[in-house]
Scaffold this active site. Structure first.
Site, mmCIF file in Angstrom:
data_model
loop_
_atom_site.group_PDB
_atom_site.id
_atom_site.type_symbol
_atom_site.label_atom_id
_atom_site.label_comp_id
_atom_site.label_asym_id
_atom_site.label_seq_id
_atom_site.Cartn_x
_atom_site.Cartn_y
_atom_site.Cartn_z
ATOM 1 N N GLU A 71 0.834 -1.198 0.000
ATOM 2 C CA GLU A 71 0.000 0.000 0.000
ATOM 3 C C GLU A 71 0.872 1.253 0.000
ATOM 4 O O GLU A 71 0.594 2.213 -0.733
ATOM 5 C CB GLU A 71 -0.920 -0.004 1.220
ATOM 6 C CG GLU A 71 -1.838 1.218 1.272
ATOM 7 C CD GLU A 71 -2.566 1.347 2.595
ATOM 8 O OE1 GLU A 71 -3.760 1.699 2.563
ATOM 9 O OE2 GLU A 71 -1.948 1.119 3.659
ATOM 10 N N TRP A 93 -8.466 -1.817 0.019
ATOM 11 C CA TRP A 93 -9.201 -0.668 -0.498
ATOM 12 C C TRP A 93 -10.428 -1.070 -1.313
ATOM 13 O O TRP A 93 -11.148 -0.195 -1.808
ATOM 14 C CB TRP A 93 -8.279 0.202 -1.347
ATOM 15 C CG TRP A 93 -7.452 1.147 -0.546
ATOM 16 C CD1 TRP A 93 -6.176 0.966 -0.091
ATOM 17 C CD2 TRP A 93 -7.853 2.442 -0.076
ATOM 18 N NE1 TRP A 93 -5.754 2.060 0.625
ATOM 19 C CE2 TRP A 93 -6.770 2.985 0.648
ATOM 20 C CE3 TRP A 93 -9.016 3.199 -0.203
ATOM 21 C CZ2 TRP A 93 -6.818 4.240 1.254
ATOM 22 C CZ3 TRP A 93 -9.077 4.447 0.395
ATOM 23 C CH2 TRP A 93 -7.982 4.952 1.112
ATOM 24 N N TYR A 135 -4.797 9.572 -1.230
ATOM 25 C CA TYR A 135 -3.435 9.773 -0.729
ATOM 26 C C TYR A 135 -2.363 9.998 -1.796
ATOM 27 O O TYR A 135 -1.691 11.025 -1.800
ATOM 28 C CB TYR A 135 -3.016 8.568 0.122
ATOM 29 C CG TYR A 135 -3.805 8.394 1.387
ATOM 30 C CD1 TYR A 135 -3.462 9.064 2.554
ATOM 31 C CD2 TYR A 135 -4.903 7.524 1.420
ATOM 32 C CE1 TYR A 135 -4.185 8.887 3.727
ATOM 33 C CE2 TYR A 135 -5.637 7.345 2.593
ATOM 34 C CZ TYR A 135 -5.276 8.031 3.739
ATOM 35 O OH TYR A 135 -6.000 7.858 4.893
ATOM 36 N N CYS A 202 -7.194 9.651 6.455
ATOM 37 C CA CYS A 202 -7.205 9.478 7.913
ATOM 38 C C CYS A 202 -5.821 9.792 8.462
ATOM 39 O O CYS A 202 -5.685 10.632 9.343
ATOM 40 C CB CYS A 202 -7.631 8.061 8.269
ATOM 41 S SG CYS A 202 -9.316 7.654 7.770
ATOM 42 N N ARG A 222 -6.257 11.919 11.876
ATOM 43 C CA ARG A 222 -7.493 12.552 12.350
ATOM 44 C C ARG A 222 -8.517 11.535 12.831
ATOM 45 O O ARG A 222 -9.300 11.781 13.759
ATOM 46 C CB ARG A 222 -8.118 13.398 11.233
ATOM 47 C CG ARG A 222 -8.591 12.560 10.055
ATOM 48 C CD ARG A 222 -9.517 13.280 9.089
ATOM 49 N NE ARG A 222 -9.943 12.353 8.055
ATOM 50 C CZ ARG A 222 -11.046 11.607 8.122
ATOM 51 N NH1 ARG A 222 -11.833 11.678 9.182
ATOM 52 N NH2 ARG A 222 -11.356 10.783 7.140
ATOM 53 N N ASP A 225 -9.014 4.038 13.560
ATOM 54 C CA ASP A 225 -9.632 2.756 13.873
ATOM 55 C C ASP A 225 -8.551 1.892 14.516
ATOM 56 O O ASP A 225 -7.664 1.372 13.840
ATOM 57 C CB ASP A 225 -10.152 2.128 12.569
ATOM 58 C CG ASP A 225 -10.703 0.721 12.747
ATOM 59 O OD1 ASP A 225 -10.595 0.164 13.854
ATOM 60 O OD2 ASP A 225 -11.231 0.169 11.767
#
Length: 320
Positions: A71, A93, A135, A202, A222, A225
């Protein structure tokens, strides 16, 4: 005089387990964007030392670090379509475009069949596999705005894709030439393009610090999980810090992870309680076996994790 047990340095993973326990015990319960529900706190910090090839992989459950590394390489390529990930067997994803496809078509297609279509059909992949300017697009191709000469100096337009700011290349150059700068950072939080993203970033802002020949990093996340995302994010932070340090002739220092909304999903209850019963143990290592010409030229074969012996994997559903 303290006992041997009392004086022992805590395992690096204990701070993660303590954070999980705190959220589960004290977190505020609320309905979230996904409708699943969470227990959440605001603000958390964890610190990990990267000296001597240390890497903060969880040991109380298996973290599939190769998927996280693939990733990271996908981010650095600037790619925003899931097709290259799916081709490598990385499915992290797929849930978002799959959900979009099901809602748009009403077709109850399985993930396996959806991914097969992504791989087999160029047009299908272009239509349904793209995640928007997520991203990688922001990291290496942040849109520039250029004046429109015929319209006057105050009217601007985005430059063509592929002509944007490469934040990562700029960061490498800045670390090499101005290591004392307080602007050694990159971010994915492009306010103008959030609406077009399948998921706004995130792990959104990374900042770096050079001292004593070592490169340290801080990540602000921000939305965190703790069960599914954070173990990947910590490893990703360690990995890119190691890559940058190697490219800039520095030693890896420390990584600091900061979470904003730090949460546990209510449908992970059994998994959380199982993990909290486990004791962390072991000290895995991350080796970079090659130094490529640039930070964009690493391959998965350049990363080797040694002495990683985690306890059994604990699966958990993704909340989309």
């Amino acid at each position: 005089m303290p006992s041997v047990k009392e004086s022992r340095v805590p395992h690096y993973e204990q701070q993660y387990l303590d954070l999980m326990a705190r959220i589960w015990r004290e977190g505020h319960e609320r309905v979230d964007r996904t409708g699943v529900g969470t227990r959440s706190i605001m603000g958390a910090t964890m610190r990990f030392d990267l000296a001597d090839d240390a890497v903060p992989l969880l040991t109380t459950k298996r973290v599939y670090w190769k998927a996280a590394a693939r990733e990271m390489l996908w981010f650095l390529s600037g790619e925003t379509n899931i097709r290259p990930l799916v081709a490598q067997g990385v499915h992290i994803w797929t849930d978002w475009p799959l959900d979009s496809y099901r809602r748009a078509t009403g077709e109850a297609i399985s993930m396996e069949d959806f991914e097969a279509c992504i791989l087999a059909d160029d047009d299908f992949a272009a239509r349904w596999g793209d995640l928007g300017p997520v991203y990688g697009r922001q990291w290496v191709d942040w849109p520039r705005y250029e004046a429109v000469p015929e319209a006057g100096e105050r009217l601007y337009r985005r430059s063509a894709r592929g002509e944007g700011h490469n934040q990562i290349a700029g960061l490498v150059e800045a670390i090499r030439t101005n290591p004392g700068s307080r602007r050694l950072l990159f971010t994915g939080w492009n306010v103008d393009e959030l609406a077009g993203m399948a998921l706004p970033p995130c792990h959104m802002t990374y900042q770096f610090h050079v001292a004593g020949g070592c490169l340290s990093a801080l990540l602000f996340q921000r939305s965190a999980d703790v069960v599914l995302g954070v173990p990947f994010n910590i490893f990703g932070l360690a990995l890119i810090t190691r890559m940058l340090a190697q490219q800039c002739d520095l030693e890896p220092g420390e990584i600091i992870w900061n979470g904003g909304d730090v949460h546990l999903y209510m449908n992970h209850a059994a998994l959380i309680e199982e993990q909290l019963r486990r004791e962390p143990a072991g000290a895995p290592l991350l080796r970079l076996v090659r130094r490529p010409a640039t930070i964009f030229d690493y391959a998965i074969e350049d990363f080797v994790v040694e002495d990683y012996h985690p306890q059994a994997h604990i699966s958990a559903p993704v909340a989309v």
